[in-house]
Design a protein around this motif. Structure first.
Motif, PDB file in Angstrom:
ATOM      1  N   GLU A   1      15.078  -6.007   7.988  1.00  0.00           N
ATOM      2  CA  GLU A   1      13.876  -7.143   7.754  1.00  0.00           C
ATOM      3  C   GLU A   1      13.400  -5.741   6.474  1.00  0.00           C
ATOM      4  O   GLU A   1      14.094  -5.296   5.999  1.00  0.00           O
ATOM      5  N   TYR A   2      12.456  -6.394   5.867  1.00  0.00           N
ATOM      6  CA  TYR A   2      12.282  -6.529   4.576  1.00  0.00           C
ATOM      7  C   TYR A   2      11.151  -5.803   4.337  1.00  0.00           C
ATOM      8  O   TYR A   2       9.661  -6.862   5.398  1.00  0.00           O
ATOM      9  N   SER A   3       9.585  -5.251   4.310  1.00  0.00           N
ATOM     10  CA  SER A   3       8.647  -5.563   4.671  1.00  0.00           C
ATOM     11  C   SER A   3       8.006  -4.504   2.688  1.00  0.00           C
ATOM     12  O   SER A   3       8.901  -3.695   2.030  1.00  0.00           O
ATOM     13  N   LEU A   4       6.613  -5.267   2.262  1.00  0.00           N
ATOM     14  CA  LEU A   4       6.358  -4.537   1.308  1.00  0.00           C
ATOM     15  C   LEU A   4       4.198  -4.677   1.002  1.00  0.00           C
ATOM     16  O   LEU A   4       4.204  -4.292   2.748  1.00  0.00           O
ATOM     17  N   LYS A   5       4.371  -2.813   0.305  1.00  0.00           N
ATOM     18  CA  LYS A   5       3.301  -2.555   1.471  1.00  0.00           C
ATOM     19  C   LYS A   5       2.317  -2.229  -0.488  1.00  0.00           C
ATOM     20  O   LYS A   5       2.939  -1.129  -0.948  1.00  0.00           O
ATOM     21  N   LEU A   6       1.621  -3.257  -1.235  1.00  0.00           N
ATOM     22  CA  LEU A   6       1.696  -3.198  -2.130  1.00  0.00           C
ATOM     23  C   LEU A   6      -0.374  -3.105  -2.031  1.00  0.00           C
ATOM     24  O   LEU A   6      -1.301  -2.860  -1.805  1.00  0.00           O
ATOM     25  N   ASP A   7      -0.327  -1.916  -3.074  1.00  0.00           N
ATOM     26  CA  ASP A   7      -1.765  -1.176  -3.156  1.00  0.00           C
ATOM     27  C   ASP A   7      -2.790  -1.914  -4.470  1.00  0.00           C
ATOM     28  O   ASP A   7      -3.418  -2.328  -4.150  1.00  0.00           O
ATOM     29  N   SER A   8      -1.939  -3.100  -5.070  1.00  0.00           N
ATOM     30  CA  SER A   8      -2.807  -3.921  -5.773  1.00  0.00           C
ATOM     31  C   SER A   8      -1.652  -5.276  -6.386  1.00  0.00           C
ATOM     32  O   SER A   8      -0.474  -5.283  -6.471  1.00  0.00           O
ATOM     33  N   ASN A   9      -2.292  -6.058  -4.881  1.00  0.00           N
ATOM     34  CA  ASN A   9      -1.438  -7.800  -4.598  1.00  0.00           C
ATOM     35  C   ASN A   9      -1.165  -8.460  -6.469  1.00  0.00           C
ATOM     36  O   ASN A   9       0.277  -8.620  -6.636  1.00  0.00           O
ATOM     37  N   PRO A  10      -2.001  -7.991  -7.585  1.00  0.00           N
ATOM     38  CA  PRO A  10      -2.083  -8.579  -8.527  1.00  0.00           C
ATOM     39  C   PRO A  10      -0.604  -8.250  -9.396  1.00  0.00           C
ATOM     40  O   PRO A  10       0.263  -8.242 -10.370  1.00  0.00           O
TER      41      PRO A  10
ATOM     42  N   ASN B   1      -2.769   3.658 -15.941  1.00  0.00           N
ATOM     43  CA  ASN B   1      -2.261   4.785 -15.819  1.00  0.00           C
ATOM     44  C   ASN B   1      -1.121   5.128 -14.348  1.00  0.00           C
ATOM     45  O   ASN B   1      -1.995   6.263 -13.855  1.00  0.00           O
ATOM     46  N   GLY B   2      -0.695   4.136 -14.287  1.00  0.00           N
ATOM     47  CA  GLY B   2       0.537   4.226 -12.831  1.00  0.00           C
ATOM     48  C   GLY B   2      -1.130   4.634 -11.688  1.00  0.00           C
ATOM     49  O   GLY B   2      -0.095   5.321 -10.252  1.00  0.00           O
ATOM     50  N   GLU B   3      -1.335   3.893 -11.417  1.00  0.00           N
ATOM     51  CA  GLU B   3      -3.102   4.449 -10.796  1.00  0.00           C
ATOM     52  C   GLU B   3      -2.452   3.910  -8.518  1.00  0.00           C
ATOM     53  O   GLU B   3      -3.106   3.914  -7.496  1.00  0.00           O
ATOM     54  N   ASN B   4      -1.261   2.385  -9.082  1.00  0.00           N
ATOM     55  CA  ASN B   4      -1.392   1.644  -7.644  1.00  0.00           C
ATOM     56  C   ASN B   4      -0.148   1.632  -7.529  1.00  0.00           C
ATOM     57  O   ASN B   4       0.691   2.704  -7.907  1.00  0.00           O
ATOM     58  N   SER B   5       0.185   1.995  -6.194  1.00  0.00           N
ATOM     59  CA  SER B   5       1.516   2.901  -5.257  1.00  0.00           C
ATOM     60  C   SER B   5       1.685   1.665  -4.545  1.00  0.00           C
ATOM     61  O   SER B   5       1.828   0.566  -4.330  1.00  0.00           O
ATOM     62  N   HIS B   6       3.293   0.646  -4.924  1.00  0.00           N
ATOM     63  CA  HIS B   6       4.094   0.202  -3.779  1.00  0.00           C
ATOM     64  C   HIS B   6       4.863   0.509  -3.444  1.00  0.00           C
ATOM     65  O   HIS B   6       5.915   1.584  -3.857  1.00  0.00           O
ATOM     66  N   ILE B   7       5.476   0.217  -1.952  1.00  0.00           N
ATOM     67  CA  ILE B   7       6.071   0.437  -1.089  1.00  0.00           C
ATOM     68  C   ILE B   7       7.365  -0.685  -0.552  1.00  0.00           C
ATOM     69  O   ILE B   7       6.772  -1.412   0.083  1.00  0.00           O
ATOM     70  N   ILE B   8       8.573  -0.837  -1.130  1.00  0.00           N
ATOM     71  CA  ILE B   8       9.567  -1.653  -1.000  1.00  0.00           C
ATOM     72  C   ILE B   8      10.167  -0.917  -0.214  1.00  0.00           C
ATOM     73  O   ILE B   8      11.034   0.002  -0.324  1.00  0.00           O
ATOM     74  N   GLU B   9      10.453  -1.722   1.380  1.00  0.00           N
ATOM     75  CA  GLU B   9      11.267  -1.336   2.528  1.00  0.00           C
ATOM     76  C   GLU B   9      11.929  -1.784   3.144  1.00  0.00           C
ATOM     77  O   GLU B   9      11.552  -3.177   3.561  1.00  0.00           O
TER      78      GLU B   9
END
Lengths: 327, 327
Positions: free
Chosen positions: A269-278, B261-269
């Motif tokens: 399983e691979y998942s992404l949780k992205l605050d900002s798509n672009p 300014n590093g304002e958006n977080s992303h998680i890849i799992e």
């Protein structure tokens, strides 16, 4: 230093601008626009904003051009054209037309001796990689892609075209029970409706008939009719306060069997949780921009996709560092 | 057809044997052993079992040799030796000695003009890939690897060496709260104890002092002392009935920031849930065996790792098929 140009300064171009700052081996040389350059204010001091008519003059000043236009009308023209002069990266995401796009870009890039990497981002992009690795290591299996929770630009636009709608945002949300059925290894056949739900936040114009708006949205063909859709009416203030972000993400799950009689099950399983798509897409574009320059310096030319690039080309670290720290 | 040889017929060799059947472009030619070949019964009809002394005679009959020995003493000798005659794949997993192993294998493979791919499997292997992609696309970030829930062979062996123990199995289990802290994007600093717990199922000999066994296990240096360890005493029947499998798995999580300014977080799992650790590892070995043969047929030689191989080399599908179906 890898000298980077950006073509197009919307959300994606801005994301590339900030991603370049996170990569010490890269510098932004110029931003190109079809608009009047005077009207475009960028956020990096000392970097030129130029009209696209002046782009060819930058041929020897830029190692790779990152194309930040849209897939509908921009990239089908821009990528083959730009590949005549530059190593280029694009995020072409019209899945059904990728082969056609590839062929055109490949012809240009082979003629110019440049490298073009197309369809870079997260889907197509990171998700394509995961589907390929899944197929490779579990050939007796099945893969599932779920999108969300995230904002779909196309569906948000569709809502805003409904009469009486002032503004709106649409979230695509994977159905938890479908995800869990896939994770269980049962390899279920899932309909479109079973995989995702759609949630809409709508600002109605004063006096508009909300019941009719809701009905029109829910019955809209190609967009909502095949899904369970929820419509919430909120104020413009609430929309701006609670729904101004562009989050997205999703899941690629490969479920497969091994053993002489398929007796053992495996789930990847691979998942992404992205605050900002672009911004995430931009970060992926920048990593592949590095790969394009490196490949071209080795004498490679032509069109490539993420599936054709070895991971060691993507990071600033040397191969030895990677072997030491990541293997 | 890709003609494959297997060197070593333990759990991994058996896994490779069954994985080859799932790949229509591959055939198993021979299994090589240090034992008396007469004593080794394999599960594929019509395939030769040969002594390793006869291996060089197969030089022109085998396209790639998959080495299924252990990392402690087998592979450091076998991989450089075999790379003199064959394209080879191994699963060398002593992380601290990979550079040294790479150098030796590279020398052999360059001299013979063959391709060797080392440290293939899931960690090192798929997890290494995920750490590399994570670093590439979120350079301002941190990665976390968790193992389990799964059986650790080394720790199970350690239990069985304790006086009074008849048999035992050890499971490594990631701590859910640590996983969730990482998923929250907080980039926590985690100690060894905070990341994993160890659960032991132990069969004591008749009359053995269980309190002493439990204490000895829990205080064992390098194995258990740094962890919260639970010891369950069960019967031999229960052990055989409930703990005979070799499941494993784990998680690679990359947490990073984007924006000016590093304002958006992303998680890849990325996670694996594997019913059979050796069979999954074998499946990965077989996919990279295909890549070794393809690369060698393009004139490439020398030692490679998973980080150096483009995903499109791994599957039976043509590039065009991959672009069409996976991008």
């Amino acid at each position: 230093m890898i000298r980077v140009g950006i073509y197009g300064y919307g959300n994606l171009g801005k994301g590339v601008e900030s991603a370049i700052r996170q990569n010490k081996d890269m510098e932004l040389v110029a931003v190109f626009t079809r608009r009047d350059p005077e009207s475009v204010k960028i956020r990096t001091q000392g970097v030129a904003v130029c009209h696209i008519d002046d782009m060819v003059g930058y041929k020897d000043k830029i190692d790779v051009m990152i194309l930040c236009g849209g897939s509908a009308t921009d990239l089908p023209v821009q990528t083959p054209e730009m590949a005549k002069h530059f190593n280029v990266i694009d995020s072409f995401d019209t899945h059904a037309r990728i082969l056609e796009h590839f062929a055109k870009v490949d012809t240009s890039a082979k003629e110019s001796g440049k490298v073009a990497i197309i369809s870079v981002g997260w889907d197509p992009g990171m998700f394509s990689l995961m589907r390929a690795y899944g197929l490779a290591v579990l050939p007796d299996g099945k893969d599932y892609t779920f999108w969300g929770k995230g904002v779909s630009q196309g569906h948000s636009d569709a809502i805003r075209r409904v009469e009486g709608v002032l503004d709106g945002k649409q979230y695509t949300i994977p159905v938890e029970s479908a995800l869990n059925a896939v994770r269980s290894g049962k390899n279920p056949d899932l309909t479109v409706r079973e995989k995702h739900v759609r949630e809409c936040f709508v600002v109605a114009k004063e006096g508009a008939d909300k019941a009719r708006i809701e009905k029109e949205i829910k019955e809209m063909k190609n967009y909502f009719a095949d899904y369970d859709t929820t419509v919430h009416f909120i104020t413009k203030e609430e929309l701006d306060r609670d729904h101004s972000g562009i989050p997205h993400g999703g899941f690629v799950i490969r479920s497969g069997k091994t053993g002489l009689n398929g007796e053992n099950s495996h789930i990847i399983e691979y998942s992404l949780k992205l605050d900002s798509n672009p911004e995430f897409t931009s970060s992926v574009l920048v990593a592949y921009a590095r790969a394009a320059v490196r490949l071209n310096s080795e004498g490679v030319s032509g069109c490539k996709t993420v599936l054709d690039i070895a991971p060691s080309y993507l990071t600033i670290a040397s191969k030895e560092e990677l072997y030491k720290t990541l293997l």
